[in-house]
Motif scaffolding. Structure first.
Motif, mmCIF file in Angstrom:
data_model
loop_
_atom_site.group_PDB
_atom_site.id
_atom_site.type_symbol
_atom_site.label_atom_id
_atom_site.label_comp_id
_atom_site.label_asym_id
_atom_site.label_seq_id
_atom_site.Cartn_x
_atom_site.Cartn_y
_atom_site.Cartn_z
ATOM 1 N N SER A 33 -18.873 -7.352 -9.940
ATOM 2 C CA SER A 33 -19.870 -7.272 -10.997
ATOM 3 C C SER A 33 -21.146 -6.665 -10.419
ATOM 4 O O SER A 33 -21.505 -6.942 -9.272
ATOM 5 C CB SER A 33 -20.168 -8.652 -11.586
ATOM 6 N N PRO A 34 -21.850 -5.826 -11.191
ATOM 7 C CA PRO A 34 -23.097 -5.225 -10.694
ATOM 8 C C PRO A 34 -24.203 -6.269 -10.637
ATOM 9 O O PRO A 34 -24.235 -7.222 -11.422
ATOM 10 C CB PRO A 34 -23.392 -4.141 -11.734
ATOM 11 N N ASN A 36 -27.486 -5.390 -10.903
ATOM 12 C CA ASN A 36 -28.428 -4.940 -11.935
ATOM 13 C C ASN A 36 -27.703 -3.993 -12.893
ATOM 14 O O ASN A 36 -26.555 -3.616 -12.669
ATOM 15 C CB ASN A 36 -29.623 -4.223 -11.289
ATOM 16 N N GLN A 37 -28.389 -3.592 -13.939
ATOM 17 C CA GLN A 37 -27.807 -2.659 -14.892
ATOM 18 C C GLN A 37 -27.539 -1.313 -14.214
ATOM 19 O O GLN A 37 -28.373 -0.804 -13.470
ATOM 20 C CB GLN A 37 -28.742 -2.461 -16.083
ATOM 21 N N ILE A 38 -26.347 -0.768 -14.440
ATOM 22 C CA ILE A 38 -25.936 0.475 -13.798
ATOM 23 C C ILE A 38 -25.945 1.621 -14.804
ATOM 24 O O ILE A 38 -25.399 1.499 -15.897
ATOM 25 C CB ILE A 38 -24.526 0.332 -13.186
ATOM 26 N N GLN A 39 -26.571 2.741 -14.411
ATOM 27 C CA GLN A 39 -26.539 3.935 -15.249
ATOM 28 C C GLN A 39 -25.610 4.994 -14.645
ATOM 29 O O GLN A 39 -24.697 5.473 -15.294
ATOM 30 C CB GLN A 39 -27.955 4.492 -15.408
ATOM 31 N N SER A 62 -25.958 1.618 -6.219
ATOM 32 C CA SER A 62 -26.277 0.367 -6.898
ATOM 33 C C SER A 62 -25.624 -0.832 -6.224
ATOM 34 O O SER A 62 -24.505 -0.763 -5.729
ATOM 35 C CB SER A 62 -25.863 0.395 -8.373
#
Length: 330
Positions: A33-34, A36-39, A62
């Motif tokens: 699971s990441p 933080n938010q991943i772009q 990330s």
């Protein structure tokens, strides 16, 4: 991850989901699971495998954390993590150990609860040494059968003498494996170098047996203790007793007990018990062994199955039935 001999693989992708799918297929049950938010997420893994060691070079964007559940095909190994950019951490319950600038990370792959990868981007080399080589180095160093975790100190400072020595040999092996390097073409050289690295780790990295290195460093095991060890090893499947061992060694029971305490830091009975537990585990880890659990226990001198299961669980951290299920895959 299963053991392979002189193999090379490369995996890469441009999404977090593709990494989970690919690594799950390659390494076993893989959950990630990441943080933080991943772009944008690009990742890749290059893998070079020999019989005694595996080199994994991983890179990604990330932070993320993951857990890998061992499968019946998962090899046990000591991982030496060399961070190039970013870092890597492992958690054991409430404890966390980190690898970063100037610091290596060492851990047995069966032990951590979870792993976290730091850095944007992150680049890490992991040198995996077959755990049987570590176990062999322990046996040769301490001359005692060792089972269960060694509890290595996981963080190694590269500015220390031990860190410089282990780090230098680790880098040499990594360089010799990378890009189908010469060590992959020379199994003998590979074996010698990984054995040397295992010996350095056992002697220089603190673990639960390290105190024995400082006790009687120049002492030589007496002949009667060596005779006792040989007699035990040759007769572990027989209903032998400590007086029988003493008689075979040519000394009194008291002298035998004193000798084992002095030169093996254990008792004759405990040593024999450990030998028998190891023999049972080797049978249980043999997927082709068709004997029943009861037959295996009786074969190695365990007649009280409840006490055997309790001792096995305390030593290996799992029930004997779980070992067999894991190996057979059901």
């Amino acid at each position: 991850m299963s053991e392979n001999s002189n193999s090379q693989f490369s995996f890469h992708g441009s999404s977090f989901d593709s990494m989970i799918e690919t690594l799950g297929t390659a390494f076993g049950t893989f959950e990630a699971s990441p943080v933080n938010q991943i772009q944008n997420f690009h990742w890749g893994i290059d893998l070079s495998a020999a019989e005694s060691a595996v080199l994994i070079t991983g890179y990604h964007q990330s932070d993320f954390q993951f857990q890998i559940e061992a499968t019946p095909d998962t090899a046990e190994y000591l991982s030496i993590v060399v961070p190039r950019r970013g870092g890597m951490g492992v958690t054991y319950g409430s404890r966390t150990a980190e690898a970063g600038q100037g610091k290596l990370l060492l851990y047995n792959n069966y032990e951590p609860d979870s792993v976290i990868m730091h850095g944007e981007p992150n680049l890490v080399d992991e040198l995996l040494i077959n755990w049987s080589i570590i176990r062999q180095a322990v046996g040769q160093t301490f001359e005692i059968p060792v089972d269960g975790p060694l509890d290595f100190l996981p963080e190694l400072d590269l500015s220390t003498a031990a860190g410089k020595t282990i780090g230098s040999l680790t880098e040499t092996i990594i360089g010799g494996m990378r890009n189908n390097g010469p060590l992959l073409q020379s199994p003998i050289a590979m074996a010698h170098m990984t054995q040397a690295l295992a010996d350095l780790v056992v002697r220089l990295v603190p673990h639960r047996l390290s105190h024995l290195l400082d006790e009687k460093p120049c002492s030589i095991t007496p002949r009667h203790i060596r005779r006792a060890l040989e007699f035990m090893q040759a007769n572990i499947s027989q209903p032998i007793t400590v007086p029988m061992v003493a008689e075979a060694a040519g000394v009194s029971v008291r002298s035998l007990v004193t000798g084992f305490r002095t030169f093996r830091d254990t008792s004759p009975a405990a040593y024999l018990h450990t030998l028998r537990l190891r023999a049972v585990r080797q049978d249980l880890l043999d997927a082709e062994n068709s004997q029943t659990m009861k037959e295996i226990c009786l074969k190695w001198g365990f007649f009280h199955f409840g006490r055997f299961a309790s001792a096995y669980r305390a030593t290996y951290g799992e029930n004997p039935s779980d070992t067999r299920k894991r190996v057979r895959g059901f």
